[in-house]
Design a protein around this motif. Sequence first.
Motif, mmCIF file in Angstrom:
data_model
loop_
_atom_site.group_PDB
_atom_site.id
_atom_site.type_symbol
_atom_site.label_atom_id
_atom_site.label_comp_id
_atom_site.label_asym_id
_atom_site.label_seq_id
_atom_site.Cartn_x
_atom_site.Cartn_y
_atom_site.Cartn_z
ATOM 1 N N MET A 16 18.506 -45.370 -5.646
ATOM 2 C CA MET A 16 18.313 -45.494 -7.090
ATOM 3 C C MET A 16 16.892 -45.935 -7.379
ATOM 4 O O MET A 16 16.307 -46.705 -6.607
ATOM 5 C CB MET A 16 19.311 -46.501 -7.673
ATOM 6 C CG MET A 16 20.759 -46.103 -7.381
ATOM 7 S SD MET A 16 21.945 -46.894 -8.488
ATOM 8 C CE MET A 16 23.485 -46.225 -7.865
ATOM 9 N N GLU A 17 16.346 -45.455 -8.489
ATOM 10 C CA GLU A 17 14.935 -45.735 -8.749
ATOM 11 C C GLU A 17 14.647 -47.230 -8.766
ATOM 12 O O GLU A 17 13.668 -47.674 -8.175
ATOM 13 C CB GLU A 17 14.475 -45.119 -10.073
ATOM 14 C CG GLU A 17 12.997 -45.433 -10.308
ATOM 15 C CD GLU A 17 12.369 -44.735 -11.492
ATOM 16 O OE1 GLU A 17 13.088 -44.238 -12.370
ATOM 17 O OE2 GLU A 17 11.120 -44.703 -11.524
ATOM 18 N N GLU A 18 15.487 -48.015 -9.423
ATOM 19 C CA GLU A 18 15.177 -49.437 -9.571
ATOM 20 C C GLU A 18 15.659 -50.272 -8.388
ATOM 21 O O GLU A 18 14.984 -51.201 -7.983
ATOM 22 C CB GLU A 18 15.762 -49.998 -10.872
ATOM 23 C CG GLU A 18 15.406 -49.196 -12.126
ATOM 24 C CD GLU A 18 13.900 -49.096 -12.372
ATOM 25 O OE1 GLU A 18 13.151 -49.973 -11.912
ATOM 26 O OE2 GLU A 18 13.478 -48.107 -13.010
ATOM 27 N N VAL A 32 19.954 -41.600 -8.160
ATOM 28 C CA VAL A 32 20.050 -41.928 -9.593
ATOM 29 C C VAL A 32 18.713 -42.324 -10.223
ATOM 30 O O VAL A 32 17.984 -43.165 -9.698
ATOM 31 C CB VAL A 32 21.040 -43.118 -9.775
ATOM 32 C CG1 VAL A 32 21.086 -43.568 -11.225
ATOM 33 C CG2 VAL A 32 22.434 -42.741 -9.288
ATOM 34 N N ASP A 33 18.427 -41.715 -11.344
ATOM 35 C CA ASP A 33 17.377 -42.226 -12.227
ATOM 36 C C ASP A 33 18.082 -42.627 -13.533
ATOM 37 O O ASP A 33 18.570 -41.761 -14.274
ATOM 38 C CB ASP A 33 16.322 -41.147 -12.504
ATOM 39 C CG ASP A 33 15.130 -41.721 -13.243
ATOM 40 O OD1 ASP A 33 15.256 -42.810 -13.824
ATOM 41 O OD2 ASP A 33 14.074 -41.061 -13.248
ATOM 42 N N PRO A 34 18.170 -43.922 -13.817
ATOM 43 C CA PRO A 34 18.934 -44.351 -14.996
ATOM 44 C C PRO A 34 18.259 -43.952 -16.301
ATOM 45 O O PRO A 34 18.912 -43.840 -17.342
ATOM 46 C CB PRO A 34 18.958 -45.876 -14.866
ATOM 47 C CG PRO A 34 17.751 -46.215 -14.043
ATOM 48 C CD PRO A 34 17.555 -45.054 -13.106
ATOM 49 N N PRO A 36 12.819 -38.226 -5.484
ATOM 50 C CA PRO A 36 14.126 -37.561 -5.410
ATOM 51 C C PRO A 36 15.007 -37.810 -6.635
ATOM 52 O O PRO A 36 15.732 -36.908 -7.069
ATOM 53 C CB PRO A 36 14.770 -38.162 -4.152
ATOM 54 C CG PRO A 36 13.627 -38.638 -3.318
ATOM 55 C CD PRO A 36 12.521 -39.003 -4.254
ATOM 56 N N TRP A 37 14.930 -39.013 -7.226
ATOM 57 C CA TRP A 37 15.792 -39.287 -8.388
ATOM 58 C C TRP A 37 15.360 -38.485 -9.620
ATOM 59 O O TRP A 37 16.145 -38.318 -10.542
ATOM 60 C CB TRP A 37 15.840 -40.788 -8.702
ATOM 61 C CG TRP A 37 14.501 -41.459 -8.685
ATOM 62 C CD1 TRP A 37 13.570 -41.467 -9.675
ATOM 63 C CD2 TRP A 37 13.955 -42.221 -7.599
ATOM 64 N NE1 TRP A 37 12.474 -42.174 -9.281
ATOM 65 C CE2 TRP A 37 12.682 -42.656 -8.005
ATOM 66 C CE3 TRP A 37 14.425 -42.567 -6.320
ATOM 67 C CZ2 TRP A 37 11.855 -43.430 -7.183
ATOM 68 C CZ3 TRP A 37 13.607 -43.332 -5.506
ATOM 69 C CH2 TRP A 37 12.339 -43.760 -5.941
ATOM 70 N N ASP A 38 14.120 -38.000 -9.640
ATOM 71 C CA ASP A 38 13.685 -37.160 -10.773
ATOM 72 C C ASP A 38 14.246 -35.742 -10.656
ATOM 73 O O ASP A 38 14.425 -35.061 -11.664
ATOM 74 C CB ASP A 38 12.156 -37.014 -10.793
ATOM 75 C CG ASP A 38 11.417 -38.327 -10.939
ATOM 76 O OD1 ASP A 38 11.780 -39.115 -11.815
ATOM 77 O OD2 ASP A 38 10.462 -38.566 -10.158
HETATM 78 CA CA CA Z 1 12.050 -40.322 -13.456
#
Ligand code: CA
Length: 269
Positions: free
Chosen positions: A59-61, A76-78, A203-205
């Motif tokens: 996940m991004e964060e 995941v990109d929230p 990858p999340w994008d």
């Molecule tokens: Ca993004």
Amino acid sequence: MVRAAEKAARTLVRDFGEVEQLQVSKKGPADFVSSADLAAEKAIRTELSKSRPDFGWLMEESGKGGPANARSRWIVDPLDGTTNFLHGVPHWAISIAAETDGAIVAGIVYDPVKNELFWAERGQGAFMNSTRLRVSGRRSLEVAMIATGMPFKGRASGPNYTAELDLVMGEVAGVRRFGSAALDLAYVAAGRFDGFWEYGLSPWDTAAGLILVTEAGGFVREVGGGTNPVFGSSILAANAELGRPLGDLLRRANDKASGSAPGAKAARG
Ligand code: CA
Ligand code: IPD
Ligand code: CA
């Protein structure tokens, strides 16, 4: 995935309303947005872990996590399109993909402001809400609308991005920079954009967008032709007809800019 995205969307839509108010404040909405982003990711992680405790995640964060040796994970990109969100521009999305044994097997990109849920599952097709998606049928670059992501402060670009943009602008009907790579890919799947390219994404994008475009019958590669766009350093997506011509155009721009085009050396003297 849809349940998780809907949960996150509820908090993000409420926060987006606040952000629109904060535009005029001196402090600006930056801190507020980063906590909205974190809260959305937490809501997604909680929901997904509840329904698939055996899955890992990227996940991004929060980075990588979950059970060791998990065969499947969520990517995941929230909140994709943070700069738009921050400026009160209603073009951003939640992106969730499922990966099993290294292949993306399902993905959703959800734009709650426009109530557009793009989703796809391997072998099952791609959809927007309940409508089946197909990439566009345009066969010539001169009628094509091409999306891109421009480099910005702190982001390395491709080898010769401005040369690429310069060449593409002169060959197509229009170039767009909307500011959400996940939605750019969803729009290629929906036939709204005929192609899209960008460097330096994560990858999340791109993971969910990749399966949307593939299942809608499109072409997805790295700009140089490589076959790992989600984990590589560039992505080029298009309808099946225009993928190669667009890739050739970008290569031509790079060759010309680096002086390796046939005759370029002779021309320079
Ligand atoms: Ca993004
Ligand atoms: C960004 C968006 C944007 C792209 C950037 C990404 P973020 O994601 O997808 O369109 O140009 O490179 O980082 O930061 O809004 O999640
Ligand atoms: Ca993000």
